[in-house]
Write a protein that holds these residues in place. Structure first.
Motif, PDB file in Angstrom:
ATOM      1  N   LEU A 107       0.812  -1.214   0.000  1.00 51.00           N
ATOM      2  CA  LEU A 107       0.000   0.000   0.000  1.00 51.00           C
ATOM      3  C   LEU A 107       0.846   1.266   0.000  1.00 51.00           C
ATOM      4  CD1 LEU A 107      -2.907   1.200   0.382  1.00 51.00           C
ATOM      5  CD2 LEU A 107      -2.547   0.955   2.852  1.00 51.00           C
ATOM      6  N   SER A 108       0.462   2.215  -0.869  1.00 50.67           N
ATOM      7  CA  SER A 108       1.007   3.576  -0.824  1.00 50.67           C
ATOM      8  C   SER A 108      -0.151   4.522  -0.545  1.00 50.67           C
ATOM      9  CB  SER A 108       1.663   3.960  -2.156  1.00 50.67           C
ATOM     10  OG  SER A 108       2.830   3.210  -2.392  1.00 50.67           O
ATOM     11  N   ILE A 109       0.039   5.394   0.425  1.00 54.36           N
ATOM     12  CA  ILE A 109      -0.978   6.392   0.749  1.00 54.36           C
ATOM     13  C   ILE A 109      -0.405   7.762   0.405  1.00 54.36           C
ATOM     14  CG2 ILE A 109      -2.417   7.403   2.568  1.00 54.36           C
ATOM     15  CD1 ILE A 109      -2.143   4.713   4.054  1.00 54.36           C
ATOM     16  N   TYR A 168       3.601  -0.791   3.957  1.00 50.47           N
ATOM     17  CA  TYR A 168       3.058   0.472   3.450  1.00 50.47           C
ATOM     18  C   TYR A 168       4.105   1.574   3.391  1.00 50.47           C
ATOM     19  CZ  TYR A 168       3.258   2.378   8.187  1.00 50.47           C
ATOM     20  OH  TYR A 168       3.704   2.843   9.399  1.00 50.47           O
ATOM     21  N   GLU A 169       3.728   2.632   2.696  1.00 50.44           N
ATOM     22  CA  GLU A 169       4.433   3.908   2.732  1.00 50.44           C
ATOM     23  C   GLU A 169       3.379   5.019   2.704  1.00 50.44           C
ATOM     24  OE1 GLU A 169       6.840   4.405  -0.740  1.00 50.44           O
ATOM     25  OE2 GLU A 169       5.160   4.236  -2.142  1.00 50.44           O
ATOM     26  N   VAL A 170       3.675   6.112   3.369  1.00 52.87           N
ATOM     27  CA  VAL A 170       2.810   7.286   3.346  1.00 52.87           C
ATOM     28  C   VAL A 170       3.623   8.419   2.724  1.00 52.87           C
ATOM     29  CG1 VAL A 170       1.442   8.930   4.681  1.00 52.87           C
ATOM     30  CG2 VAL A 170       1.568   6.533   5.399  1.00 52.87           C
ATOM     31  N   ILE A 171       3.152   8.927   1.586  1.00 48.79           N
ATOM     32  CA  ILE A 171       3.859   9.999   0.878  1.00 48.79           C
ATOM     33  C   ILE A 171       3.109  11.301   1.113  1.00 48.79           C
ATOM     34  CG2 ILE A 171       4.691  10.810  -1.356  1.00 48.79           C
ATOM     35  CD1 ILE A 171       4.685   7.897  -2.289  1.00 48.79           C
ATOM     36  N   LEU A 172       3.704  12.190   1.893  1.00 54.10           N
ATOM     37  CA  LEU A 172       3.109  13.482   2.212  1.00 54.10           C
ATOM     38  C   LEU A 172       3.690  14.518   1.257  1.00 54.10           C
ATOM     39  CD1 LEU A 172       3.600  13.077   6.048  1.00 54.10           C
ATOM     40  CD2 LEU A 172       1.395  12.924   4.865  1.00 54.10           C
ATOM     41  N   ALA A 178      10.317   5.404   9.088  1.00 50.13           N
ATOM     42  CA  ALA A 178      10.827   5.490   7.725  1.00 50.13           C
ATOM     43  C   ALA A 178       9.760   5.236   6.677  1.00 50.13           C
ATOM     44  CB  ALA A 178      11.971   4.488   7.547  1.00 50.13           C
ATOM     45  N   ASN A 179       8.602   4.730   7.077  1.00 48.11           N
ATOM     46  CA  ASN A 179       7.511   4.528   6.128  1.00 48.11           C
ATOM     47  C   ASN A 179       6.849   5.843   5.717  1.00 48.11           C
ATOM     48  OD1 ASN A 179       7.638   1.645   6.063  1.00 48.11           O
ATOM     49  ND2 ASN A 179       6.647   1.596   8.071  1.00 48.11           N
ATOM     50  N   ALA A 230       6.050   8.770  -7.345  1.00 47.98           N
ATOM     51  CA  ALA A 230       6.932   8.255  -6.295  1.00 47.98           C
ATOM     52  C   ALA A 230       6.405   6.976  -5.652  1.00 47.98           C
ATOM     53  CB  ALA A 230       7.135   9.320  -5.217  1.00 47.98           C
ATOM     54  N   SER A 231       5.140   6.663  -5.825  1.00 40.51           N
ATOM     55  CA  SER A 231       4.518   5.544  -5.113  1.00 40.51           C
ATOM     56  C   SER A 231       5.034   4.199  -5.616  1.00 40.51           C
ATOM     57  CB  SER A 231       2.995   5.604  -5.263  1.00 40.51           C
ATOM     58  OG  SER A 231       2.615   5.506  -6.618  1.00 40.51           O
TER      59      SER A 231
END
Length: 315
Positions: free
Chosen positions: A3-5, A34-38, A59-60, A82-83
């Motif tokens: 998952l990418s958010i 997962y990763e969270v891209i702000l 680091a996520n 980037a996701s």
């Protein structure tokens, strides 16, 4: 990665700590990798300071910072590029979208086979005049023109199969019409889910009437590019031919009438000048089609097409 958010934001330093904590809790409970891209769209508050701090703690959580404000579409486009997750979920940073919706949005993509799922804020807490009414007009126009029967095109809470976000480009105010972009790219299985819309807890709305106008202009752009982006002559040439024929036939009729009727004066008849103007417009449209074809033929991506699969071929 499951998952990418992707979370576009501007000046949301009040809401970010609670939002990130909530997201972290939901994805951990469900066992997602997962990763969270702000994506900081040119904030002038302490949003970026928090993003950097959060990244050091976990680091996520990752961040992208624009040098200035480019808009939500640009933020989403960079987040999509980037996701790395198999499923990408977008949500707003103002706490009006609930992270509790994440597991079901993920499930609908992975287990029900949807290409994308759009949230529907069936019960809203926005101002009826400044946001709800424009939203209804947008959605009605988008449904009519695209044939996609969604109630809420503009909902920030959406989920996508990875291939969808890697196949579209979002710019201007086109984040409102991502389902249409997805459809034009060949992704037809578009679902909808009723999601919770929460009252605004922090900050102020970033919506303005300028976006209302820009949204309709972008809708026209999407529809034109989707149908005639690679063959503009079929649009301008057809219109130009119709205008020229109408003008030519009208002019020929008036000229013939001049020879038949002795007291018939062409220069005193507005219809003659309208016919000439129609012919000129037709020629201009036709030439526009030729120029557009020349531009299209020389574009670097003139033969760039989305290919889903190959069989028995080596590249």
């Amino acid at each position: 990665m499951d998952l990418s958010i992707v979370v576009p934001l501007i000046n949301e330093d009040e809401s970010l700590p609670e939002l990130c904590s909530w997201i972290e809790s939901v994805v951990t409970q469900n066992g997602f990798s997962y990763e969270v891209i702000l994506v900081d769209d040119g904030s002038t508050d302490n949003s970026w300071d928090f993003i950097e701090k959060k990244g050091r703690e976990n680091a996520n959580f990752k961040g992208i910072k624009f040098q200035r404000n480019y808009g939500k579409s640009a933020a989403l486009n960079e987040g999509f590029k980037a996701s790395k997750g198999d499923v990408i979920i977008t949500m707003d940073a103002d706490m009006q979208d609930s992270p509790d919706e994440i597991p079901e949005l993920y499930r609908m993509i992975r287990h029900e086979g949807f290409d994308m799922v759009s949230g529907w804020k069936k019960k809203r807490y926005d101002n009826a005049l400044t946001k709800n009414l424009p939203s209804k007009l947008f959605n009605a126009a988008a449904r009519w023109s695209s044939g996609i029967q969604l109630h809420d095109f503009n909902c920030g809470l959406k989920s996508y199969r990875r291939k969808v976000v890697k196949s579209i480009e979002v710019y201007g105010e086109m984040h409102r019409y991502i389902p249409i972009l997805a459809k034009w790219s060949g992704f037809r299985k578009i679902g909808e889910k009723v999601v919770e819309h929460r009252p605004r807890k922090y900050g102020v709305t970033k919506f303005g009437w300028q976006r209302f106008v820009n949204g309709f202009l972008d809708l026209a752009t999407i529809m034109f590019l989707g149908k005639f982006g690679k063959r503009p002559m079929q649009f301008f040439g057809l219109l130009g031919t119709l205008f020229f024929i109408i003008g030519f036939v009208s002019s020929a009729y008036l000229i013939a009438a001049k020879f038949v009727t002795e007291d018939f004066s062409l220069t005193n008849r507005p219809s003659f000048y309208i016919a000439l103007t129609t012919m000129i417009i037709g020629m201009q449209l036709f030439l526009t089609g030729f120029i557009a074809e020349l531009v299209t033929r020389n574009a670097p991506e003139r033969n760039s097409y989305l290919i889903e699969a190959r069989s028995g071929m080596q590249l």
